[in-house]
Scaffold this motif. Structure first.
Motif, PDB file in Angstrom:
ATOM      1  N   ASP A  67      56.576 -11.893  39.224  1.00  0.00           N
ATOM      2  CA  ASP A  67      56.290 -13.326  39.073  1.00  0.00           C
ATOM      3  C   ASP A  67      55.591 -13.628  37.757  1.00  0.00           C
ATOM      4  O   ASP A  67      55.364 -14.792  37.436  1.00  0.00           O
ATOM      5  N   ASN A  68      55.249 -12.610  36.999  1.00  0.00           N
ATOM      6  CA  ASN A  68      54.612 -12.840  35.703  1.00  0.00           C
ATOM      7  C   ASN A  68      55.525 -12.463  34.545  1.00  0.00           C
ATOM      8  O   ASN A  68      55.070 -12.379  33.406  1.00  0.00           O
ATOM      9  N   ARG A 126      60.532 -17.531  36.007  1.00  0.00           N
ATOM     10  CA  ARG A 126      60.142 -16.126  36.064  1.00  0.00           C
ATOM     11  C   ARG A 126      61.205 -15.321  36.806  1.00  0.00           C
ATOM     12  O   ARG A 126      62.037 -15.901  37.529  1.00  0.00           O
ATOM     13  N   ASP A 186      51.323 -15.580  31.540  1.00  0.00           N
ATOM     14  CA  ASP A 186      50.244 -15.365  32.507  1.00  0.00           C
ATOM     15  C   ASP A 186      49.251 -14.305  32.030  1.00  0.00           C
ATOM     16  O   ASP A 186      49.277 -13.146  32.455  1.00  0.00           O
ATOM     17  N   TYR A 218      58.017 -19.917  43.480  1.00  0.00           N
ATOM     18  CA  TYR A 218      58.552 -18.598  43.155  1.00  0.00           C
ATOM     19  C   TYR A 218      58.045 -17.585  44.158  1.00  0.00           C
ATOM     20  O   TYR A 218      57.193 -17.887  45.005  1.00  0.00           O
TER      21      TYR A 218
HETATM   22 MG    MG Z   1      51.066 -15.368  37.614  1.00  0.00          MG
END
Ligand code: MG
Ligand code: AMP
Length: 516
Positions: free
Chosen positions: A273-274, A204, A283, A98
């Motif tokens: 990305d979270n 994500r 996360d 990612y």
């Molecule tokens: Mg992360």
């Protein structure tokens, strides 16, 4: 690029369908729908074995819900799998690729740098769930990292995810925590750990960004079809499935962030990305819970600007969804302007949905069962005076639940939380006037309020205590005790009153750290 795979076509949702037949008796049967996506979406990599794994904790009820045998998982053979020392025959382990915006800055290449997706199981509800080993060793995406996790963050994530689930908030789950018997080197050597994490998926916003930047429209279509298949199957037949996907993710995200705010949760690193496209809290790093109410609260040591402060989360989530929208534009409409307009209208819908959910939630927190004009303002006014009086958020709402609906003489338990009790008294008069037009009894109101106002939250100092005992002396009993209390957050628990209290001055944890 053409790809005609579908998780529904070649991997039925029935457990034991294709991919699981190779599982030996007593072994974890895994499916691998993600491994059938194009090779550029991930890297095949096995966990790196560890020296001497020990089970810290197995989540037996979750294991059972996943259709896995808890006794087997707790056995030496199960530990071998949970620690990554042996890969089940049916597994096709991989690290997902990612990208993402970290604190607003574009990072073209991230990916699972310390996590390996072992595979998927189909749970008792027919839901496909990832099983990922976090801290399982280096992958092609580790960059300079060691691919490992310290036991402290493993304990924190275990506590947080199970607590959030008990609060009724969508989240990834913790299946097991493992001590590796090895050390990891952070500021000092610390015992290493692995978290076996369960998620509806680990896709994500940053996964879409990665594929869009590398593979363009066709790649995004493959990923979007996968996500629709897996998380939003009802959308496949809609007139514009990709616009519908954006809308569905936006709705789940609005609901999620509203549910965070209700309990004072601060994610801490809401980078793209979270943010899960399945709408789960994902996360757990430098997260925290608000004690003394201050809407600008920031705990994360890496968030100097307060970008991810408590009250900025709704806007940040929308910003992240806009990044998702950008990747979907070519699929939403061939005409660029038309695509932008459609996406824009979905993102405005996010803001409306969030506000509706937020106001609904607040209304319930102050015990109002039917919506009337002025309810949101009344609730927001309480938050405001909590802010200026530094009142503890959780205790204020919980104790409010027990106040008499007509008689203010017993208000002291709430008043004493306010630096200016008079401000609360003035508010409480308006609140009681409003309660007078509710038509439900005191007992009913109280139990409804207690069902949305937790008595116990994972306060930072409590988490810290459990982490310290784990890191300093591999003592997991504080974690166990805390899990017991926090798995019934809405129940009064006689004898556990200490766990409901805000930190004493010397206990306050003002900074939380990343899980690396
Ligand atoms: Mg992360
Ligand atoms: P996070 O902010 O913890 O979500 O992580 C951001 C990125 O750093 C992700 O790509 C992680 O996989 C990677 N990362 C974090 N910790 C480590 C580590 N100890 N070793 C390798 N990669 C890591």
């Amino acid at each position: 690029m053409h790809y005609h795979g579908s998780i529904m076509n070649n991997d039925s949702l029935r457990p034991g369908a294709s991919g699981t037949s190779e599982a030996r008796p007593g072994e974890m049967p895994l499916e691998n729908s993600y491994a059938r996506l194009p090779a550029s979406f991930y890297s095949r990599v096995a966990p790196t074995p560890v020296a001497s794994p020990a089970l810290i904790r197995l989540n037996r009820s979750l294991a059972d819900h996943l259709g896995l045998d808890p006794d087997l998982l707790a056995s030496p053979a199960g530990l071998e799998i949970l620690s990554g020392n042996r890969v089940p025959a049916s597994a096709r382990p991989l690290a997902q690729a990612y990208a993402g915006h970290q604190f607003g800055n574009w990072v073209p290449q991230l990916g699972d740098g310390r996590a390996v997706l072992l595979g998927e199981v189909v749970d008792r509800d027919g839901m496909r769930r990832d099983i990922q080993l976090k801290g399982a060793g280096p992958t092609p995406y580790s960059r300079i990292g060691d691919g490992r996790a310290s036991i402290g963050p493993v304990v924190r994530e275990y506590l947080a995810s199970e607590h959030m689930a008990a609060l009724g908030i969508a989240t990834t789950r913790a299946l097991a925590a493992i001590a590796t018997g090895e050390h990891v080197f952070r500021e000092r050597p610390e015992p290493g750990g692995i978290l076996a994490r369960v998620a509806s998926s680990h896709v994500r916003v940053g996964t879409f960004q990665y594929i869009a930047s590398r593979e363009g429209r066709d790649g995004v279509q493959i990923l979007a079809d996968y996500v629709i298949d897996r998380h939003y199957p009802g959308l496949a037949d809609s007139a514009n499935p990709y616009l519908a996907l954006l809308e569905a993710v936006s709705e789940r995200t609005a609901d999620l962030v509203a549910s965070w705010l209700m309990v004072g949760f601060i994610h801490g690193v809401m980078n793209t990305d979270n943010l899960s496209v399945a709408g789960e809290t994902l996360d757990y790093g430098p997260f925290g819970f608000v004690d003394f109410y201050d809407p600008g609260t920031v705990y994360s040591s890496i968030d100097a600007q307060g970008r991810y402060a408590y009250n900025r989360q709704p806007d940040i989530a929308q910003w992240n969804l806009a990044r998702l929208a950008e990747t979907l534009l070519p699929l939403i409409d061939e005409n660029g302007d038309a695509a932008v307009e459609k996406a824009y209208s979905v993102l405005s819908g996010y803001a409306r949905r969030f506000e509706t959910r937020y106001h609904e939630g607040l209304r319930r927190k102050i015990g109002l069962s039917v919506a009337r004009d002025g309810d949101a303002e009344l609730a927001l006014e309480l938050l405001e005076i909590m802010g200026s009086s530094n009142a503890d958020m959780t205790l204020t709402f919980r104790r409010l639940s027990y106040l008499d609906g007509t008689d203010p003489r017993g208000d002291d338990p709430v008043r004493e939380l306010f630096a200016q009790p008079g401000a609360f008294d003035a508010w409480a008069r308006k609140w009681r006037q409003r309660l007078a037009v509710e038509n439900r009894g005191e007992a009913e109101r109280r139990s409804a309020m207690c069902a949305v106002n937790p008595a116990y939250i994972l306060r930072n100092h409590l988490a810290q205590r459990a982490v310290d005992a784990a890191v300093e002396s591999l003592d997991f009993s504080p974690m166990e005790r805390l899990l017991e209390v926090l798995s019934h957050p809405y129940d009064d628990q006689p004898g556990n009153g200490d766990y409901s209290l805000p930190p004493k001055p010397e206990e306050r944890v003002l900074r939380t750290f990343c899980g690396t």
